[in-house]
Design an enzyme around this catalytic site. Sequence first.
Site, PDB file in Angstrom:
ATOM      1  N   ILE A 485       0.813  -1.226   0.000  1.00  0.00           N
ATOM      2  CA  ILE A 485       0.000   0.000   0.000  1.00  0.00           C
ATOM      3  C   ILE A 485       0.836   1.260   0.000  1.00  0.00           C
ATOM      4  O   ILE A 485       0.298   2.361  -0.014  1.00  0.00           O
ATOM      5  CB  ILE A 485      -0.962   0.020   1.214  1.00  0.00           C
ATOM      6  CG1 ILE A 485      -0.167  -0.109   2.522  1.00  0.00           C
ATOM      7  CG2 ILE A 485      -2.022  -1.043   1.090  1.00  0.00           C
ATOM      8  CD1 ILE A 485      -1.018  -0.033   3.783  1.00  0.00           C
ATOM      9  N   GLY A 489      10.665   6.180   3.455  1.00  0.00           N
ATOM     10  CA  GLY A 489      12.075   6.193   3.790  1.00  0.00           C
ATOM     11  C   GLY A 489      12.522   4.922   4.493  1.00  0.00           C
ATOM     12  O   GLY A 489      13.646   4.472   4.318  1.00  0.00           O
ATOM     13  N   GLY A 491      10.952   1.836   4.304  1.00  0.00           N
ATOM     14  CA  GLY A 491      10.781   0.666   3.461  1.00  0.00           C
ATOM     15  C   GLY A 491       9.363   0.570   2.936  1.00  0.00           C
ATOM     16  O   GLY A 491       8.638   1.561   2.858  1.00  0.00           O
ATOM     17  N   LYS A 507       5.063  -2.110   8.350  1.00  0.00           N
ATOM     18  CA  LYS A 507       6.148  -1.337   7.740  1.00  0.00           C
ATOM     19  C   LYS A 507       7.431  -2.153   7.832  1.00  0.00           C
ATOM     20  O   LYS A 507       7.930  -2.435   8.920  1.00  0.00           O
ATOM     21  CB  LYS A 507       6.285   0.008   8.457  1.00  0.00           C
ATOM     22  CG  LYS A 507       7.082   1.032   7.678  1.00  0.00           C
ATOM     23  CD  LYS A 507       6.764   2.462   8.114  1.00  0.00           C
ATOM     24  CE  LYS A 507       7.308   2.823   9.462  1.00  0.00           C
ATOM     25  NZ  LYS A 507       7.273   4.282   9.705  1.00  0.00           N
ATOM     26  N   ASP A 603       9.672  16.018  12.087  1.00  0.00           N
ATOM     27  CA  ASP A 603       9.273  15.789  10.693  1.00  0.00           C
ATOM     28  C   ASP A 603       7.767  15.952  10.528  1.00  0.00           C
ATOM     29  O   ASP A 603       7.090  15.099   9.954  1.00  0.00           O
ATOM     30  CB  ASP A 603       9.714  14.401  10.228  1.00  0.00           C
ATOM     31  CG  ASP A 603       9.755  14.274   8.710  1.00  0.00           C
ATOM     32  OD1 ASP A 603       9.790  15.320   8.024  1.00  0.00           O
ATOM     33  OD2 ASP A 603       9.746  13.139   8.204  1.00  0.00           O
TER      34      ASP A 603
END
Length: 816
Positions: A485, A489, A491, A507, A603
Amino acid sequence: MTKLLIHGVHVPGSALFFISLQYPLLLLTLSPAYATQTKHFINCGSSNSINYVTRNFVGDASSDSVSFTKQNTSILSSNESSSVSAIYNTARIFRSPSSRYVLDRTGKGTHIVRLHFFPFASTSNLSEAVFNVSVNGLTLLSTFQVPSTTNSPVVEEFFLSINRTKFVIYFSPQGSSFAFINALEVFLVPDGFIPDSAPNVRTVYRINVGGDEVTPADDSLWRSWDPDDNYIDVPNAAQNSTHYGRVLNYQDDLDKYLASEQVYQTAKVMSVNFTNGKLYRNTTWSFKANANARHLVRVHFCDFISPSPNTVHFNLYFYRNFTELIDPYGKNGFRVQAVPFHYDFLVKPGSSGLVKISIGLLNASIYQQAYLNGLEIMEIIGSWDSNYMPSEKDNHNVGLIIALVSGSITLLCIFGFAAIFVCKYRKPKKTDMPVWTPLPAFRGGSKLTEQTTHGSAVPNFHLGLNIPLAEVHFSTNYFNEKLLIGSGGFGNVYRGTLRDGTKVAVKRSQPGSGQGFSEFQTELTVLSKIRHRHLVSLIGYCAERLEMILVYEFMEKGSLRDHLYNSDFPFLAWKQRLEICIGAARGLNYLHKGVAGGIIHRDIKSTNILLDENYVAKVADFGLSKLGPLDQSQTHVSTAVKGTFGYFDPEYFMTQQLTEKSDVYSFGVVLLEVLCARPSIDPLLPREQANLAEWGITCIKNGNIDKIVDPVLAGQINPNSLRKYGEVAEKCLQEEGKERPSMRDVLLDLEFALQLQQTALKRKIYGDSATGSSPVFTLSNVRKLPSSSAAMIEEEGVATEGMYSCEMSMSEVFPR
């Protein structure tokens, strides 16, 4: 001469549109002197040899290096045509599910594999054939069927990494159908021709920009290159330029094979000019691509345009989210003209499945030019099936396979430790492989993470969150590509379902992804000690067999950015947008003040704000997070700059001093994104508008905030709510951190803006803030409410694919 169709290249219709990307040139390993020492050119269904474009295609019935299953028939065209080569007048037909060709003495390395199909007239209707094609467990074609309307042969071309002495290609008919093939090519290409990041690819487009068709006879590897006319958005924005006969200054032997000489001797050239009264400063090409697959995009350049070396440089764009300066003399160090060079990018299209590539001028000088010679788009088709085993007839190879596997494992261990040493002591190189994901992405590379030094990827955290790898495999059906989906950064991300029915997002780290052990450890550490309604929750992790896997609850509605830019997602009303911003602010306020020592996210961006099934916002992706100052005597944390372009706190960028106010600045950019529904950086806009933060502040200060509002919100926003919202964004985006509010103050102001939107008032609030027929309100019944985050509501959060789309990370530019 017959015109071959490389399937997928000749897409009819007008120029198409696309989505997203990332970074620069990959310098490939130079190869020794190249010769096609291992090659197979097979004329299928025949015992005759036929010369075709300087190649001798040997009849499969008479070749001593080719064998095939007995359950087959050969077929001859009933109406041989002079318009096609004789290799298309015969075919081999397979009806058994396990039908295959076996080629001996293939050699090891990257091979071109070409499958030729032409449904000629015969007793069998070849256009009715539906079948799969695979190589040693790797699917090349699925439910493939040649259209009956084609008048030309169709050639499917692949670059495959083959490390076995036998090459086995399977043809598997679907249902009661059958399979067929007219001709087959397999031959070795020079070392380094295809990067390790994309070992197995299928050619989708091969374009000679600015020139005519290049036929196989004019290409060293017998490739076809198509003109770019069907793919350029505005033909008048650039002109064809040809320099046939120009001597090319190749820098190494490999470059001689990467593209035909004709490709490097033609180009589309644009310059500052008015056409039909319009100034063109960009030229764009658009391509249809598989939205569910990654692609290798190779862009070819050769400067015969400049009047002298080092006088022409320009920008290369992918969609609107990434810019690469093309400066061959400054960046590549060339001293002469006509030097062929190329850039490689890994690309993951968005849901629209369209790719846009542009060249653009640096300024409006009449002397400025930009050019493009050629480009290729190749779909990455996966990895070899680890469950593949040879059939009974292949058992004599089992010992060889075991030996190869054992040797490979030993070599991997040696190279792994060597790579750790190299990566630890070298600076990131600008030649690392770039990656393009649905949003501006991190810069990829071959850097190995610390996982290679541990028996498992991480030490035992004793968190009670460890999930066995077998459970992860069950939930994702062994990382089935159909469940992929997204990628980011860290994977790839897969949709999964645990045995108890819980939907999850998985993830999984992958080599060369740009993020690794430190991000994995940070996310585990942060998520294991926080719990809040507006922060994503971690279900567990897996660190077996050098795997680094994080498992989150699945977020049903995707990311905030999805709903702002992606037409496939439902439109967000202004009230919903305010509520989402308030939820994210509550999550950030909890991070800053609700955890011992405080946590700085580092971030914050619209892709890291996720929405559950009820559109409740949750902050996600804590891989770059930092623990805040340990005591009140400290005002900041000194650390290398990491984050995302367009969201950087300028003070942090200049001083490398990270504070909570750095998150506040990034959140201010998100507030403008929510209001304007445009990216934080858009290099294709005029210079004064390219940076959303700068442009937004200018408009707010000039009283023009209404001019930048997302058009779909027209008539929805109470002008007083808009005015307050603009004030909040402006405060967040102050250049100095001390001038910015805390996240708690931001939260209170946003709640106040929501009250202004919801409450019916009777008179003006801000004097001229409401004019004409706009609603007029008063503050008489409105009061500032304390933030509900003060209660620190703690409950399970959820995650979704939106959290895994990531923007360009600074981790490679500014090492930690």
